[in-house]
Scaffold this motif. Structure first.
Motif, PDB file in Angstrom:
ATOM      1  N   GLN A 188       0.145   9.478 -25.054  1.00  0.00           N
ATOM      2  CA  GLN A 188       0.993  10.482 -25.758  1.00  0.00           C
ATOM      3  C   GLN A 188      -0.077  11.423 -26.735  1.00  0.00           C
ATOM      4  N   PRO A 189       0.189  12.715 -26.748  1.00  0.00           N
ATOM      5  CA  PRO A 189      -0.739  13.450 -27.770  1.00  0.00           C
ATOM      6  C   PRO A 189      -0.457  13.198 -29.314  1.00  0.00           C
ATOM      7  N   ASP A 190      -1.416  13.029 -30.237  1.00  0.00           N
ATOM      8  CA  ASP A 190      -0.748  12.724 -31.433  1.00  0.00           C
ATOM      9  C   ASP A 190      -0.710  13.920 -32.376  1.00  0.00           C
ATOM     10  N   GLY A 191       0.609  14.124 -32.538  1.00  0.00           N
ATOM     11  CA  GLY A 191       1.140  15.293 -33.207  1.00  0.00           C
ATOM     12  C   GLY A 191       0.829  15.133 -34.604  1.00  0.00           C
ATOM     13  N   ASN A 192       0.325  14.035 -35.114  1.00  0.00           N
ATOM     14  CA  ASN A 192       0.007  14.060 -36.636  1.00  0.00           C
ATOM     15  C   ASN A 192      -1.375  14.956 -36.739  1.00  0.00           C
ATOM     16  N   GLU A 193      -2.121  15.127 -35.844  1.00  0.00           N
ATOM     17  CA  GLU A 193      -3.248  15.740 -35.880  1.00  0.00           C
ATOM     18  C   GLU A 193      -3.213  17.209 -35.319  1.00  0.00           C
TER      19      GLU A 193
END
Length: 283
Positions: A188-193
């Motif tokens: 999954q894409p890292d939504g923290n970045e």
């Protein structure tokens, strides 16, 4: 494995030691593979040749991407910016992406069909003919496959891989996503970045990438648009770019923390990508 998976190895023509290393191991395991030439963009005329081949768009400029990266890193210590641009962002990284896109293009043109005859040859454009297999495995030339690699791969596909998979990384560092089986993560894409930074920070490595050939053309086209987007220069690293696209691609991965895994990052000669990055940055 050979009946259903076409195997390719990305390797620079000049990297004879690496080719002997990986091809010798594949021979030990009874795996036949096609060598796909890597891309060294620090060589004279290499960028133009890659543009003519269509694996790098004519509109892409490393200088533009470099300037945008410096803007994105504004506020970071200058030494940190220089270290990143010298070691992780340069012509080596661009060449690595181009070589994988070349291999993906070759593999996508060998899609299996029930009526297509098998003709084992390579045409003048370097496109492998006749494999006609539904899956493609693209390896880098510094990997060492484990003794039970074939058995593990068969079990992964038979018992763990979900029906929708399009891409499986067989060794992913800093995996991010949802565990869906004993050995697989749904990336999954890292939504923290930040999106502008290509959500960089997770799912590193293109060591051994397994593709469903029927989806490969679409995956490669989408990946190429992201990699060569100079407004998001962190996406130049193909592993980072694909992880950021994992909400559009059915991408799964085997975390590198699992030991023993499918393979090791085994060649001890250092990173050619990093050495080309450093060499081109100093010129």
């Amino acid at each position: 494995l050979q009946r259903s998976i076409a195997v390719y190895v990305v390797s620079l023509p000049s990297a004879s030691d690496r080719w002997r290393f990986v091809s010798g191991r594949l021979q030990e395991l009874g795996i036949r593979a096609t060598r796909v030439d890597g891309v060294d963009l620090s060589e004279a005329g290499a960028l133009q040749k890659a543009r003519e081949e269509g694996i790098i768009p004519a509109t892409w400029s490393h200088d533009d991407a470099n300037r945008q990266m410096r803007l994105n890193m504004a506020g970071s210590p200058p030494e940190a910016v220089d270290h990143y641009l010298t070691n992780h962002f340069g012509l080596g990284t661009a060449g690595c992406a181009a070589a994988h896109l070349r291999a993906m293009r070759i593999a996508s043109r060998s899609e299996a069909t029930a009526t297509t005859p098998v003709v084992t040859q390579v045409d003048v454009d370097g496109i492998q003919k006749g494999t006609r297999k539904p899956l493609a495995l693209i390896l880098e030339d510094d990997v060492w496959l484990e003794d039970d690699f074939v058995v593990k791969l068969r079990d992964l596909l038979d018992k763990e891989a979900p029906c929708d998979w399009e891409v499986v990384s067989l060794r992913s560092q800093c995996s991010f996503g949802q565990c869906i089986s004993p050995h697989l993560v749904r990336v999954q894409p890292d939504g923290n970045e930040r999106e502008r930074d290509c959500r960089k920070g997770v799912n590193f490595g293109f060591f051994a990438m397994l593709y469903r050939v029927s989806a490969l053309h679409r995956v490669a086209e989408r990946l190429a648009r992201s990699v060569w987007n100079a407004s998001r220069p962190a996406c130049l690293a193909n592993d980072v770019a694909l992880a950021a696209l994992s909400d559009e691609v059915a991408y799964y991965a085997v975390p590198s923390s699992q030991e023993p895994g499918f393979l090791q990052h085994g060649y001890r000669g250092g990173s050619l990508r990093s050495s080309i990055n450093a060499r081109s940055a100093s010129e």
